[in-house]
Design an enzyme around this catalytic site. Structure first.
Site, short mmCIF file in Angstrom:
data_model
loop_
_atom_site.label_atom_id
_atom_site.label_comp_id
_atom_site.label_asym_id
_atom_site.label_seq_id
_atom_site.Cartn_x
_atom_site.Cartn_y
_atom_site.Cartn_z
N GLU A 117 0.81 -1.23 0.00
CA GLU A 117 0.00 0.00 0.00
C GLU A 117 0.85 1.28 0.00
O GLU A 117 0.38 2.32 -0.42
CB GLU A 117 -0.95 0.01 1.21
CG GLU A 117 -2.13 -0.93 1.07
CD GLU A 117 -3.08 -0.55 -0.08
OE1 GLU A 117 -3.20 0.65 -0.38
OE2 GLU A 117 -3.66 -1.47 -0.67
N HIS A 149 3.66 1.77 -1.75
CA HIS A 149 3.90 2.05 -3.17
C HIS A 149 2.62 2.54 -3.85
O HIS A 149 2.64 3.48 -4.64
CB HIS A 149 4.36 0.78 -3.90
CG HIS A 149 5.63 0.18 -3.39
ND1 HIS A 149 5.68 -1.03 -2.71
CD2 HIS A 149 6.92 0.60 -3.48
CE1 HIS A 149 6.93 -1.32 -2.41
NE2 HIS A 149 7.70 -0.35 -2.84
N GLN A 194 16.72 9.16 1.35
CA GLN A 194 16.73 8.93 -0.10
C GLN A 194 16.00 10.06 -0.83
O GLN A 194 16.47 10.55 -1.87
CB GLN A 194 16.06 7.58 -0.41
CG GLN A 194 15.80 7.35 -1.88
CD GLN A 194 15.27 5.98 -2.16
OE1 GLN A 194 16.02 5.03 -2.28
NE2 GLN A 194 13.95 5.86 -2.27
N VAL A 210 3.08 5.22 4.64
CA VAL A 210 1.90 4.41 4.93
C VAL A 210 2.30 3.35 5.96
O VAL A 210 3.33 2.70 5.82
CB VAL A 210 1.35 3.74 3.65
CG1 VAL A 210 0.16 2.84 3.96
CG2 VAL A 210 0.97 4.81 2.63
N ARG A 232 10.49 -5.40 2.86
CA ARG A 232 11.30 -6.29 3.71
C ARG A 232 10.52 -6.82 4.90
O ARG A 232 11.00 -7.74 5.58
CB ARG A 232 12.57 -5.59 4.17
CG ARG A 232 13.55 -5.33 3.03
CD ARG A 232 14.90 -4.84 3.51
NE ARG A 232 15.90 -4.88 2.45
CZ ARG A 232 16.21 -3.85 1.65
NH1 ARG A 232 15.60 -2.68 1.78
NH2 ARG A 232 17.13 -3.98 0.72
#
Ligand code: AMP
Length: 287
Positions: free
Chosen positions: A38, A40, A156, A179, A190
């Protein structure tokens, strides 16, 4: 919802992008390594809301994994990914193979910006060099108007924003909220490595961030005290190793000594065989 058109080659991708462009459509890009969840999908939804054509890339980038990291066992779930993407609606999925991105003789890399030096940069040497190189290549391949990244990978997102600014890459970077599961654990590809006992211990990351936020909201301004509390929480919950637990400036990513303005608590820890990261923005209210 449009069923995504799956393209594997640069020629197909460029053709589709040219068609979208000539129809006057704006393009949103969501770079991923697949094993979608979710988190992504929230980026894909944001892209759909803000752009006319949504392109999701799925590529497990070998250059951002260290030699002893989980590249080989990183989950690859293409069929399910495509199902999920059809449900939220995606126009194009670009799923290149390794030689398409890194052909024989590939030797040009992007030196990451200063914000990449500490934290993940220290713990995972070479990681951000792999990220900046592949993301710039994806930017060049797609020529998107807007690219969507998750706050989950806070450093990042800063690294990419700085690269875009420094190198004048013609794309807008949007960072979307993390999320979480209902108990607070940040969704991550992961997480599927975790068994039940490890899953409960993994909640330590979120609990340590909440503890930091509470302390600051109650008036604590010394970063050292807050970080000590975070570490204590992580140790109590039984994480196997703490890589870092820090309060940083959201722009420079340098550690702060006192919490005087918006700060980000960042944490990285290992649970069983799995290394997890998380972060939380903290606003010091009036004391
Ligand atoms: P990855 O597939 O792990 O490389 O992640 C692809 C994109 O999804 C990155 O921009 C991540 O920051 C973002 N992402 C991963 N997990 C989450 C999450 N729980 N919430 C929001 N975005 C996320």
């Amino acid at each position: 919802m449009p069923v995504p058109r799956v393209v594997h080659s640069v020629r197909q991708l460029r053709g589709d992008v040219a068609d979208a462009r000539s129809a006057g459509r704006t393009i949103g890009l969501v770079p991923t390594m697949g094993a979608l969840h979710e988190g992504h999908l929230s980026l894909v939804k944001a892209a759909r809301e803000q752009c006319d054509t949504t392109i999701v890339t799925i590529f497990v980038n070998p250059t951002q994994f260290g030699p002893h990291e989980d590249f080989d066992r990183y989950p690859r779930t293409m069929e399910r990914d495509l199902q999920l993407l059809s449900q939220v609606g995606t126009d194009i999925v670009f799923a290149p193979d390794r030689p398409t991105i890194f052909p024989e003789g590939f030797s040009t890399y992007v030196e990451p910006p200063a914000v990449a030096q500490r934290w993940e940069g220290e713990c995972r040497p070479g990681h951000f060099r792999g990220v900046t190189t592949v993301v710039l290549k994806l930017f060049n391949l797609v020529g998107a108007d807007v690219a969507f990244f998750g706050q989950k990978d806070f450093q990042q997102a800063r690294v990419i924003q700085c690269m875009v600014d420094d190198l004048a890459v013609p794309v807008s970077v949007r960072v979307c909220p993390t999320v979480r599961e209902s108990d607070g654990l940040a969704l991550s590809s992961r997480n599927r490595y975790l068994d039940d006992a490890q899953r409960s211990r993994a909640l330590a990351l979120w609990n340590s961030l909440l503890a930091a936020k509470q302390l600051v909201e109650r008036g604590e301004r010394q970063a050292r005290s807050v970080c000590d509390r975070m570490r204590q929480r992580l140790i109590e919950s039984g994480v196997d190793r703490i890589d870092y637990a820090a309060l940083v400036d959201p722009v420079t990513l340098q550690p702060v000594e006192r919490v005087q303005q918006r700060t980000v608590a960042i944490v990285a820890a290992v649970v069983g065989p799995t290394r997890l990261i998380d972060n939380l923005e903290i606003e010091p209210g009036p004391i």
